[in-house]
Design a protein around this motif. Structure first.
Motif, short mmCIF file in Angstrom:
data_model
loop_
_atom_site.label_atom_id
_atom_site.label_comp_id
_atom_site.label_asym_id
_atom_site.label_seq_id
_atom_site.Cartn_x
_atom_site.Cartn_y
_atom_site.Cartn_z
N ALA A 126 -6.16 -1.68 -5.33
CA ALA A 126 -7.05 -2.11 -6.75
C ALA A 126 -5.74 -2.68 -7.78
N LEU A 127 -4.46 -2.30 -7.61
CA LEU A 127 -3.31 -2.76 -8.48
C LEU A 127 -2.80 -4.18 -7.67
N MET A 128 -3.18 -4.60 -6.57
CA MET A 128 -2.73 -5.71 -6.11
C MET A 128 -2.72 -6.95 -6.68
N ASP A 129 -3.71 -7.41 -7.37
CA ASP A 129 -3.73 -8.74 -8.04
C ASP A 129 -3.11 -8.52 -9.36
N SER A 130 -2.98 -7.46 -9.95
CA SER A 130 -2.16 -7.48 -11.40
C SER A 130 -0.77 -7.11 -11.27
N ASN A 131 -0.49 -6.13 -10.35
CA ASN A 131 1.06 -5.72 -10.23
C ASN A 131 1.43 -5.66 -8.57
N PRO A 132 1.43 -6.79 -8.15
CA PRO A 132 1.84 -6.80 -6.71
C PRO A 132 3.22 -6.46 -6.25
N ASP A 133 4.18 -6.70 -7.35
CA ASP A 133 5.55 -6.01 -7.14
C ASP A 133 5.67 -4.79 -6.91
N SER A 134 4.80 -3.80 -7.95
CA SER A 134 4.97 -2.18 -7.86
C SER A 134 4.18 -1.94 -6.53
N VAL A 135 3.26 -2.84 -6.09
CA VAL A 135 2.65 -2.19 -4.67
C VAL A 135 3.65 -2.43 -3.73
N TYR A 136 4.36 -3.44 -3.94
CA TYR A 136 5.46 -3.95 -2.53
C TYR A 136 6.60 -2.81 -2.65
N ASN A 137 6.83 -2.54 -3.74
CA ASN A 137 7.95 -1.30 -3.79
C ASN A 137 7.70 -0.17 -3.41
N THR A 138 6.17 0.10 -3.62
CA THR A 138 5.70 1.65 -3.14
C THR A 138 5.63 1.43 -1.69
N LEU A 139 5.02 0.37 -1.13
CA LEU A 139 4.74 0.33 0.23
C LEU A 139 6.08 0.34 1.11
N ILE A 140 6.99 -0.37 0.52
CA ILE A 140 8.55 -0.55 1.48
C ILE A 140 9.11 0.82 1.43
N CYS A 141 8.84 1.62 0.39
CA CYS A 141 9.71 2.85 0.14
C CYS A 141 9.19 3.94 1.08
N PHE A 142 7.86 3.81 1.57
CA PHE A 142 6.95 4.85 2.29
C PHE A 142 7.36 5.06 3.45
N SER A 143 8.05 6.21 3.95
CA SER A 143 8.60 6.19 5.35
C SER A 143 7.58 7.08 6.30
N ASP A 144 6.81 8.06 5.51
CA ASP A 144 6.18 8.89 6.47
C ASP A 144 5.15 8.42 7.40
N LYS A 145 4.84 9.17 8.34
CA LYS A 145 3.81 8.54 9.33
C LYS A 145 2.54 8.73 8.83
N LEU A 146 1.71 7.57 9.10
CA LEU A 146 0.32 7.32 8.77
C LEU A 146 -0.64 7.66 10.06
N SER A 147 -1.76 7.85 9.65
CA SER A 147 -2.84 7.98 10.71
C SER A 147 -3.27 6.67 11.12
N ASN A 148 -3.81 6.39 12.37
CA ASN A 148 -4.04 5.33 13.19
C ASN A 148 -5.13 4.47 12.27
N ARG A 149 -5.88 5.08 11.37
CA ARG A 149 -6.72 4.26 10.52
C ARG A 149 -5.93 3.68 9.47
N ASP A 150 -5.12 4.37 8.93
CA ASP A 150 -4.54 3.94 7.63
C ASP A 150 -3.26 3.07 7.82
N TYR A 151 -2.62 3.00 9.00
CA TYR A 151 -1.44 2.24 9.32
C TYR A 151 -1.73 0.78 9.51
N PRO A 152 -2.77 0.49 10.08
CA PRO A 152 -3.33 -1.09 9.90
C PRO A 152 -3.44 -1.64 8.64
#
Length: 545
Positions: free
Chosen positions: A35-61
């Motif tokens: 939901a924040l992608m269009d308004s604040n893509p930089d914050s979304v990118y920083n959040t995603l790139i800093c996340f290092s834990d394992k995700l489910s097979n559904r969430d990882y794609p």
């Protein structure tokens, strides 16, 4: 003693329970980030790139898709297709997925960034096909818009026009005037590529004048350029001044000055042209500098200041050399990136293969406990499958390399064609300069005289003629004598006159002989002195040297 033992036992039990306690991982809310992608893509990118834990097979794609999306929206370089392929492999098995059309669109963006245009076109077309069944007009516009740009870069102008018309249709359905204006602007270029300037002007004139000032500045620039090409210089001046009034980019202002210089040059106002061409050279853009130097050369040539004209023509050639060196350097960097990308893919594949082999070894050991015969059959079958898979991979890799080589060859031929055109322009300018130089140095050769009047050329005139020809055409007489040593001094002088492209009447008046004698003289020199016996005339042979 018993109390101490109980305390120690309780301590160890507590340590074991703490070590076995499950660590609470931070929760990654992908829906909130989307939901924040269009308004604040930089914050979304920083959040995603800093996340290092394992995700489910559904969430990882979905995570991979959103990471690519945020990189595209924040204009970061995407030099690998690993992430988007994970999303494609997952969502292509779910045809009803709402993400599939967007996944294909961003796959097109990734491969466009990697300059793999066939793959990019393929995914854009898939995206358009899936979007057609929905009402997401903005995504449909984006796919058509970028696909049209690729078609234009590949010089597929008819296809570019067709797809840009679709982009305009989807932009109108979307209802955003800014999007409609941008589409009309791109559509005008598609018409210009096909030589349909009237249609291009129609598109540009229908862009809302209240649109973004940068867009309108570009629109007025384009309109001015069209009128300049049609030699409507006054109308072009009006629109270029509109563009300057809206322009706030110094690079674009330099382009405005180039266009103003060309317009004033067309109006034979050389002083105004020189002012604007010199102002345009404040940029670091080599293309602009080349155009400006050529324009200054023409302007000074118009003013008959030939030394300055030659200086700027030489400066233009120096910029061309710099441009060619930079393009070669860019090509080397691009090829190096391709090599690094392939190397990384091979390393990843080797790691995956190594992991797969470890698992297979474990399965083999377990299977060995139950049935050795089954293990033997399984190993044999597995090795056979590997050989076939390896052959298949090698064939795929060979086809990919062949495709890349063809693409590189096409780009090389295109660069050579552009360089040939530049050299032809240089030759035309040199010939024009030579003709003007002769008309100034030897005006008596251009005088209209009666047939009975003889044109006398003194020894000094012959020396000047020879010097001019050698200066402009790289020691023409020296090379001529080296190639055809039987030529006499008079023959060389005659060849110089042919190089000056003097008409037959002037040659008759110089040598005081009839037209037929001139023809015989040419044939005698060609066959007896030069030893050439073909269908070409001497004039063509001399001009080709």
């Amino acid at each position: 003693m018993k109390k101490i033992f109980n305390i120690v036992t309780l301590f160890f039990i507590t340590v074991i329970l703490m070590s076995c306690a499950k660590k609470q991982n931070p929760i990654l809310d992908l829906n909130k980030l989307s939901a924040l992608m269009d308004s604040n893509p930089d914050s979304v990118y920083n959040t995603l790139i800093c996340f290092s834990d394992k995700l489910s097979n559904r969430d990882y794609p979905l995570y991979c898709f959103m990471l690519v999306q945020s990189m595209d929206k924040t204009y970061r370089t995407i030099d690998t297709d690993t992430l988007i392929n994970i999303a494609i492999d997952y969502y292509k098995d779910n045809p009803d997925s709402a993400f599939l059309s967007q996944v294909y669109y961003y796959a097109g963006r990734v491969y466009e960034e990697m300059q793999n245009y066939p793959q990019s076109i393929n995914y854009y077309l898939k995206s358009i096909d899936y979007i057609a069944a929905t009402t997401d007009w903005y995504d449909a516009f984006l796919s058509c818009y970028y696909l049209g740009n690729i078609y234009s870069r590949q010089e597929l102008f008819e296809e570019a026009l067709s797809i840009q018309k679709k982009a305009y249709h989807f932009a109108k359905l979307n209802g955003d005037s800014a999007v409609v204006g941008q589409t009309l602007y791109s559509l005008s270029f598609a018409y210009q590529d096909l030589g349909k300037n009237d249609s291009a002007l129609y598109c540009l004139n229908h862009i809302d004048a209240d649109s973004d000032s940068c867009l309108m500045a570009s629109v007025y620039n384009n309109i001015a350029n069209i009128y300049y090409n049609d030699s409507s210089y006054d109308v072009a001046l009006k629109y270029i001044h509109h563009s300057i009034a809206l322009q706030n980019d110094s690079e674009e202002l330099c382009y405005n000055d180039v266009l103003l210089g060309r317009i004033y040059l067309g109006k034979f106002e050389s002083d105004s042209a020189i002012i604007h061409f010199k102002r345009s050279m404040l940029t670091d853009n080599l293309y602009t500098n080349i155009t400006s130097c050529l324009g200054l050369g023409e302007a000074y040539e118009l003013k008959k200041e030939y030394n300055k004209a030659v200086t700027y023509y030489k400066e233009a050639m120096a910029y061309k050399d710099s441009l060619e060196k930079r393009e070669r350097r860019t090509e080397v960097i691009r090829l190096n990136k391709i090599y690094q990308y392939e190397q990384i893919k091979e390393e990843n594949y080797a790691l995956k293969l190594s992991e797969s082999r470890r698992k297979q070894m474990l399965y083999s050991l377990v299977s060995l406990l139950f049935l050795s015969i089954v293990l033997f059959v399984w190993i044999y079958y597995r090795m056979k499958l590997r050989r076939e898979a390896k052959i298949k991979r090698q064939m795929i890799a060979l086809n990919e390399e062949k495709s890349k080589c063809q693409q590189l060859e096409f780009e090389h031929l295109k660069s050579e064609k552009k360089l040939l055109e530049i050299r032809e322009q240089e030759a035309q300018l040199r010939d024009a300069f030579f003709l003007r130089l002769n008309s100034l140095c030897f005006p008596f050769l251009n005088d209209s005289v009666s047939d009975s009047h003889r044109i006398k050329i003194s020894k000094q005139n012959w020396e000047d003629i020879t010097s001019n020809v050698n200066s402009v055409f790289n020691n023409f007489t020296v090379r001529l004598r080296d190639m055809y040593p039987l030529l006499s001094e008079e023959d060389v002088h005659f060849c110089c006159l042919l190089k000056m492209r003097l008409p037959l009447d002037v040659l008759m008046q110089i040598y005081c002989i009839q037209k037929q004698s001139i023809y015989k003289k040419k044939e005698r020199i060609k066959k007896e002195k030069m030893g050439i016996d073909d269908n070409r005339i001497l004039d063509d042979i001399i001009c080709s040297l």
